[in-house]
Design a protein around this motif. Structure first.
Motif, PDB file in Angstrom:
ATOM      1  N   VAL A   1       2.740   9.406   7.742  1.00 37.08           N
ATOM      2  CA  VAL A   1       2.239   9.580   6.174  1.00 37.08           C
ATOM      3  C   VAL A   1       2.075   8.477   5.613  1.00 37.08           C
ATOM      4  O   VAL A   1       2.981   7.592   5.870  1.00 37.08           O
ATOM      5  N   ARG A   2       0.837   8.311   5.064  1.00 39.30           N
ATOM      6  CA  ARG A   2       0.690   7.087   4.317  1.00 39.30           C
ATOM      7  C   ARG A   2       0.457   7.412   2.903  1.00 39.30           C
ATOM      8  O   ARG A   2       0.087   8.295   2.388  1.00 39.30           O
ATOM      9  N   ASP A   3       1.295   6.457   1.838  1.00 39.90           N
ATOM     10  CA  ASP A   3       1.326   6.850   0.518  1.00 39.90           C
ATOM     11  C   ASP A   3      -0.375   6.958  -0.238  1.00 39.90           C
ATOM     12  O   ASP A   3      -1.106   6.437   0.509  1.00 39.90           O
ATOM     13  N   PRO A   4      -0.220   7.616  -1.394  1.00 37.44           N
ATOM     14  CA  PRO A   4      -1.766   8.018  -1.854  1.00 37.44           C
ATOM     15  C   PRO A   4      -2.591   6.657  -2.089  1.00 37.44           C
ATOM     16  O   PRO A   4      -3.781   6.575  -1.973  1.00 37.44           O
ATOM     17  N   GLU A   5      -1.648   5.625  -2.303  1.00 36.14           N
ATOM     18  CA  GLU A   5      -2.301   4.282  -2.513  1.00 36.14           C
ATOM     19  C   GLU A   5      -2.499   3.263  -1.476  1.00 36.14           C
ATOM     20  O   GLU A   5      -3.202   2.449  -1.504  1.00 36.14           O
ATOM     21  N   GLY A   6      -2.196   3.907  -0.224  1.00 32.47           N
ATOM     22  CA  GLY A   6      -2.133   3.232   0.823  1.00 32.47           C
ATOM     23  C   GLY A   6      -1.466   1.759   0.932  1.00 32.47           C
ATOM     24  O   GLY A   6      -2.349   0.889   1.329  1.00 32.47           O
ATOM     25  N   ASN A   7      -0.580   1.510   0.386  1.00 30.40           N
ATOM     26  CA  ASN A   7      -0.063   0.342   0.014  1.00 30.40           C
ATOM     27  C   ASN A   7       0.550  -0.563   1.192  1.00 30.40           C
ATOM     28  O   ASN A   7      -0.165  -1.810   1.484  1.00 30.40           O
ATOM     29  N   ARG A   8       1.108  -0.063   2.126  1.00 35.58           N
ATOM     30  CA  ARG A   8       1.432  -0.539   3.400  1.00 35.58           C
ATOM     31  C   ARG A   8       0.560   0.195   4.462  1.00 35.58           C
ATOM     32  O   ARG A   8       0.192   1.156   4.372  1.00 35.58           O
ATOM     33  N   PRO A   9       0.336  -0.675   5.581  1.00 34.69           N
ATOM     34  CA  PRO A   9      -0.418  -0.423   6.675  1.00 34.69           C
ATOM     35  C   PRO A   9       0.272   0.897   7.459  1.00 34.69           C
ATOM     36  O   PRO A   9       1.352   0.966   7.605  1.00 34.69           O
ATOM     37  N   LEU A  10      -0.700   1.554   8.230  1.00 37.51           N
ATOM     38  CA  LEU A  10      -0.461   2.519   9.199  1.00 37.51           C
ATOM     39  C   LEU A  10      -1.497   2.786   9.883  1.00 37.51           C
ATOM     40  O   LEU A  10      -2.717   3.279   9.480  1.00 37.51           O
ATOM     41  N   CYS A  11      -1.482   3.089  11.534  1.00 33.86           N
ATOM     42  CA  CYS A  11      -2.708   3.430  12.050  1.00 33.86           C
ATOM     43  C   CYS A  11      -2.528   4.220  13.342  1.00 33.86           C
ATOM     44  O   CYS A  11      -1.091   4.489  13.621  1.00 33.86           O
TER      45      CYS A  11
ATOM     46  N   ASP B   1      -5.171  12.929  -3.084  1.00 32.09           N
ATOM     47  CA  ASP B   1      -6.411  12.192  -3.051  1.00 32.09           C
ATOM     48  C   ASP B   1      -6.189  11.371  -4.474  1.00 32.09           C
ATOM     49  O   ASP B   1      -5.742  11.982  -5.360  1.00 32.09           O
ATOM     50  N   GLN B   2      -6.478  10.034  -4.480  1.00 34.64           N
ATOM     51  CA  GLN B   2      -6.222   9.074  -5.612  1.00 34.64           C
ATOM     52  C   GLN B   2      -7.447   8.217  -5.672  1.00 34.64           C
ATOM     53  O   GLN B   2      -8.229   7.924  -4.811  1.00 34.64           O
ATOM     54  N   GLU B   3      -7.864   8.176  -7.002  1.00 32.93           N
ATOM     55  CA  GLU B   3      -8.902   7.452  -7.229  1.00 32.93           C
ATOM     56  C   GLU B   3      -9.095   6.103  -6.658  1.00 32.93           C
ATOM     57  O   GLU B   3     -10.229   5.597  -5.817  1.00 32.93           O
ATOM     58  N   ASN B   4      -8.095   5.220  -7.011  1.00 33.72           N
ATOM     59  CA  ASN B   4      -8.054   3.808  -6.260  1.00 33.72           C
ATOM     60  C   ASN B   4      -6.881   3.693  -5.136  1.00 33.72           C
ATOM     61  O   ASN B   4      -5.872   4.465  -5.236  1.00 33.72           O
TER      62      ASN B   4
END
Ligand code: AMP
Length: 490
Positions: A185-195, A245-248
């Motif tokens: 799971v990646r937070d809605p802002e994608g602050n930290r990476p995950l692949c 879903d987040q705008e930014n």
């Protein structure tokens, strides 16, 4: 609290992995993947696996290579599992915060690895405690585990994760094990990476793609902000659910500048390319025609090679040289009690080569300045061995504010650029000139708009509500004078 720290729980500055394989034990691939992520955390390392019937867990303080022996790996049965390395933070040597966090609930067994920092963990913890949940640590991760376990009593897995994502706020890249199913799971802002990667016999999730490379796997793609990935327990693939879903976005630019490995690919950018491009832009914005350009090893290297290349493209006679040697045995975990000891540590760590710099004008390229200890020492060292002029060029904007989102920096009052302009800093570090890179150059090099980046440490404006939040270093302040990790890694 064992280490006398704060009530909000330590932030988690870490590396996470997860694998789901067919006909292959997960422990060893997880162990190698954690080795590849060692730079993301050296305080503790852990693996939790599931063999279809029960969980197996081994979590130890220390480096990956020391945390597991053959017997430990042999007892971690199962073809699915998750792993974690944790970053050292001031004053914290607390095994209750080591991860993965694992626990059995009525709704099944859960394992959780977390990279990031929640900004409302206290609130959620209090709410859950009022409903009868008992907590064994003060970390964010246990809060997420309890919330998820509670939701799993009423919902299916996907809805339960979605509900938890609606409740927790902040930065989080998670690998989760629910019985023998591995999720990312990646937070809605994608602050930290995950692949996501494909490996022999299955699929994996990792903070950085370098962990996929060491398993000879294929990088598939980044996990999207707000996305849940469910690896199929038989290793045959994965399912994706876009839950929020987040705008930014709020991608952390500092992952590219310092934290991540240069050989990792994050959000469509190879970190090495980004660093070289930042170096090129540094030349374009503030190039100085000196005899030699020296990188501060290791993290300044890609910046310096981009800088020197851009200079040479313009016909400037700048020579790229390795004029500073690093003692690799002075590691990140070197704990220094005082400023004096920090300065000694820089001297132990970096040694200039007299023949490269004597009688020359020198430009030194580093990725960032935090407290200014490294730059101050370096300018002095280079002048001591005969450099005529020392110009500092920094591949990031000035760091004026702490990070609340999971990178261990310094508290506000320790940051050399907090409340000082570039000329004040130049004077303090005694360089002949000093320039930082602009924020716009960082956004351009990343191919992202400023609105899609977390720039909190260079603007003081955060994409999350940090009111009431404290960094580890701020809360550890009373102890910090007595026990602080003050040396930069590279
Ligand atoms: P300072 O000496 O406090 O100014 O720190 C600057 C140096 O620390 C640079 O050489 C960076 O490569 C390195 N650095 C930047 N951020 C961090 C961090 N979060 N942890 C450890 N080292 C860092």
């Amino acid at each position: 609290m064992p280490d006398g720290r704060h009530s909000e729980g330590p932030t988690e500055k870490c590396g996470v992995v997860g694998v789901s394989l067919d006909d292959r034990e997960a422990a060893r691939p997880l162990y190698y993947a954690l080795y590849a992520l060692q730079h993301r955390g050296q305080e503790s390392a852990g693996i939790v696996t599931h063999d279809g019937f029960q969980q197996h867990s081994h979590v130890e303080m220390g480096l990956v290579g020391d945390a597991f022996d053959e017997g430990d790996l042999g007892s971690l049965n199962g073809e699915t599992g998750i792993g974690h390395v944790r970053y050292p933070t001031a004053g914290s040597v607390d095994s209750s915060c080591a991860q993965p966090f694992s626990v059995s609930f009525k709704s099944g067994s859960l394992g959780l690895s977390h990279n990031g920092n929640l900004v409302n963990a206290d609130e959620v913890r209090e709410e859950l405690a009022a409903k009868g949940h008992a907590f064994t640590s003060d970390g964010d991760t246990e809060v997420i585990a309890h919330d998820l376990a509670r939701n799993l009593l009423e919902e299916d897995l996907i809805r339960a994760v979605k509900r938890t994502m609606g409740r927790i706020h902040g930065s989080y890249s998670l690998t989760i094990m629910h019985d023998d199913t591995v999720l990312g799971v990646r937070d809605p802002e994608g602050n930290r990476p995950l692949c996501i990667g494909e490996v022999d016999g299955g699929y994996m999730l990792a903070s950085e793609s370098a962990a996929i490379d060491v398993l000879d796997g294929e990088f598939v793609r980044d996990v999207k902000p707000g996305e849940l990935i469910v690896l199929k327990p038989d290793g045959s693939g994965f399912d994706s659910y876009q839950l929020v879903d987040q705008e930014n976005t709020a991608h952390c630019f500092f992952e590219h500048v310092y934290f991540a490995r240069p050989d990792s690919r994050i959000d469509d950018n190879l970190v090495y390319d980004v660093r070289r491009e930042l170096g090129r832009k540094l030349w374009e914005e503030s190039g100085v025609d000196s005899d030699v350009v020296l990188p501060v090893p290791d993290s300044g290297r890609a910046f310096a090679s981009g800088y020197a290349e851009a200079a040479q493209d313009e016909g400037a006679g700048v020579e790229f040289a390795e004029g500073l040697m690093k003692n690799r045995y002075v590691g990140r975990t070197f704990i220094m009690p005082t400023q004096d000891a920090r300065e000694r540590a820089v001297r132990l760590k970096l040694n200039p080569i007299r023949d490269v710099v004597e009688g020359k004008t020198v430009t030194v390229i580093d990725d960032s300045i935090v407290r200014g200890t490294t730059s101050t020492q370096l300018v002095q060292l280079l002048k001591d061995v005969g450099a005529e002029e020392v110009h500092m060029r920094i591949g990031a904007p000035a760091i004026i504010a702490p990070c609340y989102m999971g990178i261990d920096m310094a508290s506000r009052e320790e940051l050399i650029a907090a409340g000082q302009d570039t000329e004040d800093i130049r004077e303090e570090i005694a360089a002949d000139s000093l320039s930082y890179l602009s924020i716009d150059a960082v956004a351009e090099a990343l191919g992202e708009s400023r609105a899609d980046l977390c720039l909190g440490c260079v603007t003081g404006e955060y994409p999350y509500d940090i009111e009431g939040e404290t960094t580890d270093r701020e809360v550890a302040r009373p102890e910090i004078d007595g026990a602080e990790a003050g040396i930069a890694d590279d």
